[in-house]
Design a protein around this motif. Sequence first.
Motif, PDB file in Angstrom:
ATOM      1  N   THR A  92       0.838  -1.195   0.000  1.00 17.98           N
ATOM      2  CA  THR A  92       0.000   0.000   0.000  1.00 17.98           C
ATOM      3  C   THR A  92       0.872   1.244   0.000  1.00 17.98           C
ATOM      4  N   ASP A 109      -6.120  -1.604  -4.963  1.00 14.64           N
ATOM      5  CA  ASP A 109      -5.574  -2.146  -3.723  1.00 14.64           C
ATOM      6  C   ASP A 109      -6.551  -3.168  -3.152  1.00 14.64           C
ATOM      7  N   GLU A 110      -6.258  -4.430  -3.322  1.00 19.09           N
ATOM      8  CA  GLU A 110      -7.088  -5.534  -2.847  1.00 19.09           C
ATOM      9  C   GLU A 110      -8.571  -5.367  -3.185  1.00 19.09           C
ATOM     10  N   GLN A 127      -7.609   0.102  -0.168  1.00 21.31           N
ATOM     11  CA  GLN A 127      -7.729  -1.192   0.501  1.00 21.31           C
ATOM     12  C   GLN A 127      -8.983  -1.212   1.376  1.00 21.31           C
TER      13      GLN A 127
HETATM   14 MG   LIG Z   1      -2.083  -2.702   2.251  1.00 17.95          MG
END
Ligand SMILES: [Mg+2]
Lengths: 257, 367, 321, 447, 238
Positions: A43, A176-177, A85
């Motif tokens: 991240t 992010d994810e 995220q």
């Molecule tokens: Mg992360």
Amino acid sequence: MPLLHVSDMSHNFGGLQAVSEYNLSLDPGQITGLIGPNGAGKTTIFNLITGIYRPTRGSVRFDGEELVGKKPNETAAMGLARTFQEMKLWRHMTVLDHIKMARYSKLSYGLMGAFLDTPRRRREERHATELSMEYLEMFAVDQFAGQLVVNLPYGAQRRVEMARAMVIEPKVLLLDEPTVGMTPDEMMSMIEVVRKAHERFNLAIFLIEHRLKVVHELCQHVQALVFGKVLVEGAPNEVQNHPKVIEAYIGEQEVEF
Amino acid sequence: DAGAADTIKIGFNIPLTGDNPDVGASSKNAAEMYLKKNPTVEVGGKSYALKFVFDDNEYKAESAVKVSTKLITEEGVLGIVGPQSSSQAVPAGEVANNFATPMISPWSTNPNTTLDRPFVFRGCFLDPFQGPVAANFATDELGAKKAAVLYDIAADYPKGLAEFFKAAFEEIHGPGSVVAFESFTTGDKDFSAQMTNIMMAGADVLFTPQYYSEVPLIVRAAKEMGWTKPILGSDSWGSGDLMGLCGDECKGYYFSTHYAAAGAKGETKAFIDEYTAKYGKTPDDVAALTWDSLGLMIQAIKDTGGLSGDVKKDRAKVKDALAGIKNYPGITGGMTFTADGDPKKCAVVVQINDEGKFAFFKSVCPK
Amino acid sequence: MTFNFFMQNLVNALQWGSFYALIALGYSMVYSILMLFNFAHGDIFMVGAYIGLGVSLGLLSLFGTGAAAVLPGWLILVLTLLVSMFLTAFVGIIVERVGYRPLREAPRASAAITGLMIGIILETANILFLGGSRLKFPQLIESVTYNIGGVYVTNKKIMIVLVSIGLMLALHQLINRTKWGMAMRAMAYDYVVVPLVGVPMNTIAAMTFAIGSALAAAAGILFGLAYPVLDPYMGVSFGWKAFVAAILGGRGSIMGACVAGFMLGFIEIMTVPAIMIVNRLFSLSIGSNLRDLIAYSIVLVILIFRPHGLFGQAYSSKLRL
Amino acid sequence: MDDTHAPKQTGGMFYRVGLFFKPVPLLGYLLGFMVCVVWEQLAGEGLTSLLGLPKMPVLFGLLTTFKVLAGVVNFLIKGDAFNWATLVQIPGAVAYLSAIYLIPLALVARAVVRPANALARYLQGLPLPVTAFVQLGLMYAALHIWAEMSDYRLIFLKLTLIAVLFTLSLNIINGYMGEFSCSHPGFMAIGAYMSSLFTVGLFSSDKVLGEAVFTFSTAYLSFPLALIFGGLMAAVGALIIAIPSFKTRGDYLAIISLAFLFIVKSFFENIQALGGSRGISGQPDWATLPVIFITMAFGVWTINNFVTSTMGKALNAVRDDETAAEAMTVDTRKTKMAAFMFGAFWAGVSGGLLAHVLRYVNPAMFSVQKLAEVLAMVYFGGLNSVYGSIVGAVSISLLGEALRPLEILKWIVIPLLLILVMIYRPTGLIAFKEFDVRQVFGPKEVD
Amino acid sequence: MLLNVENLRVSYGKIKALHGISFNIDAGEIVTIIGANGAGKSTTLRAVSRMVPVGKGSAMTCMGKDLLSFAADKVVSQLGITHVPEGRRLFGNLTVMENLQLATFARKDRDNVRKDIRRVFEIFPRLEERKSQASGTMSGGEQQMLAIGRAFMSGRRLMLLDEPSMGLSPLLMMNVFQALKEINRQEGTAILLVEQNARLALKFSQKGYVLENGNLVLEGDSETLINDPEVKKAYLGG
Ligand SMILES: [Mg+2]
Ligand SMILES: Nc1ncnc2c1ncn2[C@@H]1O[C@H](COP(=O)(O)OP(=O)(O)OP(=O)(O)O)[C@@H](O)[C@H]1O
Ligand SMILES: Nc1ncnc2c1ncn2[C@@H]1O[C@H](COP(=O)(O)OP(=O)(O)OP(=O)(O)O)[C@@H](O)[C@H]1O
Ligand SMILES: CC(C)C[C@H](N)C(=O)O
Ligand SMILES: [Mg+2]
């Protein structure tokens, strides 16, 4: 020349070396994955590229332009869109307003237009609305347009966040994810959505995931990050089966309890 | 009201709430006492019932304007007493003048209150008069050659008076003879920094035209910094509560004021005794001045020689009568209005004696 | 411009700063723990002073005054302090219960408004019960002025400064060394999950208010000794200024609030001699009245250079909407 | 899912009343109100004496009612004499209110549903300025007639309209942007002083500011310039706060702005050229009702334009999640600055109006007390909502006047009311509601 | 029986989240609830830990005591039921160590506290390395470890875990589950687990419930559920 080119980027928090000498080159239309244990610095790399943090060393070039020192809104306006995220949505805003907001930098009516409701403003706002509706449809959330995001199912919220990033008309999308917290079903449909967006806009995508299946399905190239350093990179299969990656990241998958 | 024809309504625009509710309370007390004593007035051979309307201006300029408007247009009062403080009296005076309604502010000392407003009067002397009184007193009686001043910059009255004092004192002793001119802001409690400056400057007397509630703190700060010389105050010291708050520390100091409660005679004494009996404390300046202003208003009404019943016409008549009043025998002194609507009246200087009473020391009249 | 002059102002500033610090401390307690602007705090300070007045008058009438005194003045003072802090703590608890607990899920600014309103109610109630006039705080101990090399110091000033510093240190220990303090800080961050680790949230919140209010009461009584005129609005400007100090100190920092309180006191007091010095040096005639203007400009400048306050950490604290 | 909950149940009285008025467009209410005020002109006096009321109820009977109640309270608490006959005035006031306002308003509004809707629909087809002109014109006319009955109403109305503008301008910052700003009275002060400087300095003779520079009969035409000048100076003042405070996030704005308020107040107290603590008086009487109404309407319009534009909605994004806003290309700094200065501008303009209504201005008017007042209006009415600010400003002003007879108890009642509102509706009465001008002026679809 | 829940109903304002579900947990047992997003899984856990008010007719007992008579903090400190909430919810301004210590707020056994902290550090060595880092600045996975550690510190009769694998790397996810198993085995802590990764969860547990739109539609031992074709289709990704 690659579209996004990161060279020798490092960053530390106090004494902690979160990212060190990180390199990346991302070509137009390429999908690259970033995997690595929790706390590896994934991240942080996103935050460095988009300008939330300023790297201690190194450079980030996008379309030939240096990004270091630019503010997040500037990098975004240049065509670097991202998701977070932990989804970052605006609690009190409707879905449509979310999408329109991402047109901010493309609006040219200025403050006077905002204050005085000029014809130009009306025209531009109308255009933004139409465009936003298109994107909402593309991500199958158009039926929620007038609702507050907090009232949406989880998967739909994720798709709204993605649609929002897409309206910027980015050249690179940082995810992010994107499938965190999703059921296998939802995960599969997310993969489809990403794939569709990629194909339609020939988008370059940089993706963080812990779900290897997602990485496998989408990425042409994968980097495995450990302690802020790229441990291994290459094709998904290679990386996944690399002993070092298995040791540091994947582990024995079939354990008995 | 039913039978409005034979009542006379006087409005009171006073601060019953807000920063200074005791000012409003004193005004109301005096007015109610007056009403008890004089429930009716005889005008032109006809007897009218007096009716008072008290309205709260919250010690705010905005509210004072609303209240004045309300009293004039809604209540239909014949005249208004108040507001007390200049910050309300100046804007409220504008309203009264525009609506051609006579107004007397008992306590406002700012020249602007009455300036160019034929319908607006006041019941007290002005700062330009009181300042020199204090300066002369410091010179003649206290033998001061250098003076220090400590005042509240944010409040209209102390600030104005401080400046008039300074001007007068420097006229006598030359520029620079006011060696310290220190100020603070409304609500301040600590004066030690200013007192330290004043001590350094080597003044012979300290003039502080502050409210009775601040005086004890100023006096204490002075004593703690080793001040041993005289302190001189102004009419705002003259509250019944001063000694309760200040105790022994204020004894021996002087202030100029509208009347001296201790040793008062005649009407004044009667008023003081009655008020004290009724409310359990010595009437302060506001009470006395409100009493006089009310008296002036009623006197003017009587002087009209008869009311028409048309309140607009009557108001004009009352205003003319007010302007024409000569030597009204108020408890705070005889009063005659100048063309501006300001009374010519004497100031007294009192000393706080060892019993804590405000004892008459000297009287100064305008030339 | 002598050394004495400087020292004299320093002593004055210390005393004045003590009040700001004590009040800011209580403010900061609630601010940093419940993340609320407790705009009622200044008025709790006022209530504390009046409770102190009542208690001390009660004690004096019980134990006599002057020659007939059974107990010495300082003992009565100590008793007054303890009893009033205790009683005012209850006022704080009630304020929390009525005005803040129902609003725990609400935007913080709404709670700030309730605080403001509770403050107004406290002031009004005071006027209703005691009338608008000022009251004198009894001088429990004899004032003694020492002249130390031309600097005038009173025994009360010394006592006030010492008591304040003592209370601050005690509080600092409480917040940073005890589990209660830890719970308070945790609550500042995320009150919702506090019960999930077995911490009684309401008790902690009430205690925070109680301690903050007790400190305000102590400040009120010391204030009564130094500046014996009490009025219903005495807390208003203190409240707003303590608000400045609490935030200037930096969120979550008890020490910060304390230092900022002293600093604000210093700035306010010191601008007066500073102006005088400037005047003498350059033969100008700037009035000392510019104090607020200068003092708060300094605050502004400090915040430009230390945008998170003196001791604050840099995390975002948007109003919760 | 077992059962679906449609809010269909026929509810209580409120629901049915709501249903009754559902098809009425704004135009219908305006026509109704117009009829009421004309009706009052004709029948008000007569009805007043018929009902045995001492005076025509000017604030919808509230003042009359509370005056009587205050008498009762004083009787109970202090044992003051109370004339029990005055109790009749309460039903009297209610009857007056019903006969003059409620019933005619309800009947007319309901009766004209069809033509009003048709007219509204027709107007909707025309350009917005025309629609707005017609409807606002009608609103102004009705208010004008209403205020003509009494000068007290007039001053109340003027100050309330100013309060609406002032409240809304603070809502931009505290509501839409979600920061806590304390400097608004300071901006108002700057506006009030600067516009006074303009008008008094140039056009009238005054002790403080000296002889008039210009004297011509149409000088009042320059009043808009004075207001704009005041507003712009306030906006410049806002810049002083905005630069340091938007480097940081969160609560620091609260104290920076509070410090600014203290500085402004202290500044005006100290500048002798502006009258110091004595202030400036003698402003020309240019803030007439139409001037105030037009300024207010224009202000509300521009503010509403701003907060409904994507530019303005960026404020909400910044408030709800600043990082996300930046990631979505929003220039947060510029947005915040613009909003802050825009809010300050209108605060300055409302200050200019206030100074010319009171025709007096002094520094003490802009204290933390004013701050408490405007904060109360913003939060009572509702955050992030134009409706909210209108409701907040009007209801707090109305309460402030109506409860005046209660004297000190007023300051128990109003705070308690606010606390209750905060507890039951923490974001205020009407929060987070978008104000769509076209929809407001448009017809109501009847189904 | 450790926990017995009968007819649990919960609503958020007008939205009904649970329509009267019943389930139970034995001492030392691991039970899983699976279900789609929004099915009401988190709500169930919140109801047990008394974070949300429950509707009329609901009954919950823990070891024979009426759970509804305990306030949220007492559920933790007196009944030993701890809840690791969705999204971890650590005290970001406190250090790792302080987070752990705070969790012992109501505990009286000071000596054991130290031992328990050692245990946590053994299970999650990363936490010991970061002992004095403010927990808010740690990465997602690190925070998850701390959240479990924190729950471990405050009570361990029953642990309610809301999606503990969320955002964890595959390796760490296995580690976490192994650690949980160890806690379960050594301390006899019962676990009520809510997981999106249904396969893993079912493998991990002994008993499972399937929640759909606020109703329990299926229950049985994990073995059976994992082989149930419906479950397979809906929750195990085919
Ligand atoms: Mg992360
Ligand atoms: N605070 C809340 N206010 C209103 N509704 C809520 C709230 N929390 C949950 N809900 C609603 O209650 C229902 C159940 O939610 P819950 O969080 O228990 O689902 P879940 O099964 O845990 O889903 P997820 O997998 O997304 O965590 C959903 O419809 C949700 O929208
Ligand atoms: N603002 C910060 N201050 C101090 N340390 C930080 C900060 N942000 C991140 N870190 C640390 O930097 C490291 C990398 O964090 P990062 O969030 O990039 O991890 P990640 O790879 O995204 O992990 P995850 O998969 O768990 O999200 C972690 O050890 C984290 O604790
Ligand atoms: C002493 C006062 C309260 C009134 C003062 N004379 C004034 O003009 O405001
Ligand atoms: Mg959940």
